[in-house]
Design a protein around this motif. Structure first.
Motif, mmCIF file in Angstrom:
data_model
loop_
_atom_site.group_PDB
_atom_site.id
_atom_site.type_symbol
_atom_site.label_atom_id
_atom_site.label_comp_id
_atom_site.label_asym_id
_atom_site.label_seq_id
_atom_site.Cartn_x
_atom_site.Cartn_y
_atom_site.Cartn_z
ATOM 1 N N TYR A 1 -29.864 25.382 20.451
ATOM 2 C CA TYR A 1 -29.180 24.332 21.205
ATOM 3 C C TYR A 1 -29.986 23.842 22.405
ATOM 4 N N SER A 2 -31.104 24.489 22.698
ATOM 5 C CA SER A 2 -31.974 24.039 23.780
ATOM 6 C C SER A 2 -33.062 23.092 23.284
ATOM 7 N N LEU A 3 -33.215 22.980 21.978
ATOM 8 C CA LEU A 3 -34.282 22.150 21.426
ATOM 9 C C LEU A 3 -34.082 20.678 21.774
ATOM 10 N N LYS A 4 -35.178 20.024 22.021
ATOM 11 C CA LYS A 4 -35.114 18.601 22.364
ATOM 12 C C LYS A 4 -34.932 17.719 21.132
ATOM 13 N N PHE A 5 -35.075 18.277 19.941
ATOM 14 C CA PHE A 5 -34.925 17.462 18.743
ATOM 15 C C PHE A 5 -33.492 16.943 18.594
ATOM 16 N N HIS A 6 -32.552 17.553 19.303
ATOM 17 C CA HIS A 6 -31.168 17.050 19.280
ATOM 18 C C HIS A 6 -31.093 15.642 19.856
ATOM 19 N N PHE A 7 -31.998 15.330 20.788
ATOM 20 C CA PHE A 7 -31.996 14.007 21.393
ATOM 21 C C PHE A 7 -32.546 12.949 20.430
ATOM 22 N N ILE A 8 -33.115 13.384 19.325
ATOM 23 C CA ILE A 8 -33.573 12.471 18.280
ATOM 24 C C ILE A 8 -32.559 12.444 17.138
ATOM 25 N N THR A 9 -32.108 13.618 16.712
ATOM 26 C CA THR A 9 -31.210 13.679 15.557
ATOM 27 C C THR A 9 -29.834 13.103 15.843
ATOM 28 N N VAL A 10 -29.329 13.286 17.050
ATOM 29 C CA VAL A 10 -27.994 12.763 17.364
ATOM 30 C C VAL A 10 -27.960 11.235 17.244
ATOM 31 N N PRO A 11 -28.881 10.497 17.869
ATOM 32 C CA PRO A 11 -28.837 9.033 17.698
ATOM 33 C C PRO A 11 -29.081 8.584 16.257
ATOM 34 N N LEU A 12 -29.995 9.237 15.549
ATOM 35 C CA LEU A 12 -30.248 8.855 14.156
ATOM 36 C C LEU A 12 -29.015 9.081 13.282
ATOM 37 N N THR A 13 -28.373 10.208 13.451
ATOM 38 C CA THR A 13 -27.168 10.494 12.686
ATOM 39 C C THR A 13 -26.059 9.525 13.069
ATOM 40 N N LEU A 14 -25.991 9.174 14.329
ATOM 41 C CA LEU A 14 -25.004 8.207 14.789
ATOM 42 C C LEU A 14 -25.215 6.850 14.107
ATOM 43 N N ILE A 15 -26.453 6.424 14.010
ATOM 44 C CA ILE A 15 -26.767 5.150 13.353
ATOM 45 C C ILE A 15 -26.362 5.195 11.878
ATOM 46 N N ILE A 16 -26.719 6.267 11.195
ATOM 47 C CA ILE A 16 -26.374 6.397 9.780
ATOM 48 C C ILE A 16 -24.855 6.404 9.595
ATOM 49 N N ALA A 17 -24.150 7.088 10.465
ATOM 50 C CA ALA A 17 -22.687 7.137 10.366
ATOM 51 C C ALA A 17 -22.072 5.758 10.601
ATOM 52 N N ILE A 18 -22.610 5.019 11.550
ATOM 53 C CA ILE A 18 -22.097 3.673 11.826
ATOM 54 C C ILE A 18 -22.332 2.755 10.631
ATOM 55 N N VAL A 19 -23.492 2.869 9.997
ATOM 56 C CA VAL A 19 -23.763 2.056 8.800
ATOM 57 C C VAL A 19 -22.782 2.421 7.690
ATOM 58 N N HIS A 20 -22.548 3.719 7.492
ATOM 59 C CA HIS A 20 -21.548 4.158 6.508
ATOM 60 C C HIS A 20 -20.204 3.481 6.784
ATOM 61 N N LEU A 21 -19.752 3.597 8.015
ATOM 62 C CA LEU A 21 -18.445 3.049 8.384
ATOM 63 C C LEU A 21 -18.394 1.530 8.249
ATOM 64 N N ARG A 22 -19.458 0.873 8.650
ATOM 65 C CA ARG A 22 -19.483 -0.595 8.606
ATOM 66 C C ARG A 22 -19.229 -1.097 7.193
ATOM 67 N N PHE A 23 -19.990 -0.601 6.241
ATOM 68 C CA PHE A 23 -19.853 -1.085 4.873
ATOM 69 C C PHE A 23 -18.561 -0.599 4.215
ATOM 70 N N ALA A 24 -18.187 0.640 4.474
ATOM 71 C CA ALA A 24 -16.987 1.192 3.840
ATOM 72 C C ALA A 24 -15.728 0.466 4.308
ATOM 73 N N ILE A 25 -15.667 0.154 5.585
ATOM 74 C CA ILE A 25 -14.481 -0.519 6.118
ATOM 75 C C ILE A 25 -14.504 -2.013 5.791
ATOM 76 N N LYS A 26 -15.682 -2.624 5.893
ATOM 77 C CA LYS A 26 -15.798 -4.060 5.615
ATOM 78 C C LYS A 26 -15.406 -4.382 4.176
ATOM 79 N N TYR A 27 -15.782 -3.520 3.262
ATOM 80 C CA TYR A 27 -15.544 -3.794 1.841
ATOM 81 C C TYR A 27 -14.506 -2.845 1.244
ATOM 82 N N ILE A 28 -13.518 -2.482 2.029
ATOM 83 C CA ILE A 28 -12.472 -1.587 1.540
ATOM 84 C C ILE A 28 -11.754 -2.252 0.359
#
Length: 182
Positions: free
Chosen positions: A18-45
Motif C-alpha cells: 500500500y506504500s507503492l507509488k504505482f497506485h497513483f497510476i493504476t487508480v486513475p487508469l482503472t477509473l478511466i476504464i470504469a467510466i468507459v464501461h459505464l458510459r456505453f452500458a448506460i447510454k445503450y441500455i
C-alpha cells in the motif's frame, strides 16, 4: 505454526504494497476504464437483445472496479496518514483496518475475475451467434455496434491487464527466490 515474526513480516509486506507509488497510476487508469464501461452500458441500455447481460456485465464490472479503487485509496490513506500516528506496538487499530481493507480488496478482485469470465461468455457468445449492429429489427442477432465493440475491446483490455499483473507477480516471486538463494 506461525510465529509473531512471520506475522510481522507479512504485515510489513502489506504495508509495502500500500506504500507503492504505482497506485497513483493504476487508480486513475482503472477509473478511466470504469467510466468507459459505464458510459456505453448506460447510454445503450436495452439495445442489445441478442445478449441483454452485456449491459449488466459492464455496469457491475465498472462498479466493482470503482469499489476496488476506493478501497485501495483507503489503504493508501491508512498507510500514509493513519498508520504513522500509531507506531506503538500495542496499537492494533491500523493493523485491523489494513487487514480488513486487504481482505475486502482480494474478495472483490476474485469476484471481478469471475465476473470477467461470465462477461466473456456473454460477449463471445453473442459473437458466435452472429451479432450484428445494422438491423435493429432483427432482435435475434442485434446489438448496438458501439456497445458491443466497447464491451469486446474492454474485455480484451481486462484480460491483457490480468495477464500483465499475473506475469509481474510471478516474475517478482522468481526474482525474490533467486535473491534469497544468493
Amino acid at each position: 505454526m506461525e510465529t509473531p515474526t512471520d506475522n510481522n513480516t507479512r504485515f510489513k509486506q502489506i504495508i509495502r504494497f500500500y506504500s507503492l507509488k504505482f497506485h497513483f497510476i493504476t487508480v486513475p487508469l482503472t477509473l478511466i476504464i470504469a467510466i468507459v464501461h459505464l458510459r456505453f452500458a448506460i447510454k445503450y441500455i436495452d439495445e442489445c437483445p441478442i445478449q441483454p447481460m452485456i449491459n449488466i456485465y459492464m455496469i457491475v464490472h465498472a462498479a466493482v472496479h470503482l469499489s476496488i479503487m476506493l478501497i485501495t485509496f483507503l489503504g493508501v490513506i491508512n498507510i500514509r496518514c493513519i498508520y504513522p500516528r500509531f507506531q506503538h506496538p500495542n496499537q492494533t487499530v491500523p493493523r485491523v483496518i489494513l487487514i480488513s481493507i486487504l481482505a475486502v480488496t482480494l474478495t472483490l478482485m476474485l469476484f471481478s475475475f469471475g465476473w470477467l469470465i461470465a462477461g466473456s461468455v456473454w460477449v463471445f457468445g453473442a459473437k458466435a451467434n452472429g451479432v450484428q449492429g445494422s438491423d435493429s429489427t432483427d432482435t435475434t442477432t442485434y446489438c448496438q455496434t458501439e456497445l458491443y465493440r466497447s464491451a469486446f475491446v474492454l474485455l480484451i483490455v481486462n484480460y491483457v491487464v490480468h495477464i500483465i499483473i499475473f506475469s509481474v507477480l510471478i516474475f517478482k516471486r522468481i526474482c525474490q527466490k533467486q535473491e534469497n538463494k544468493e
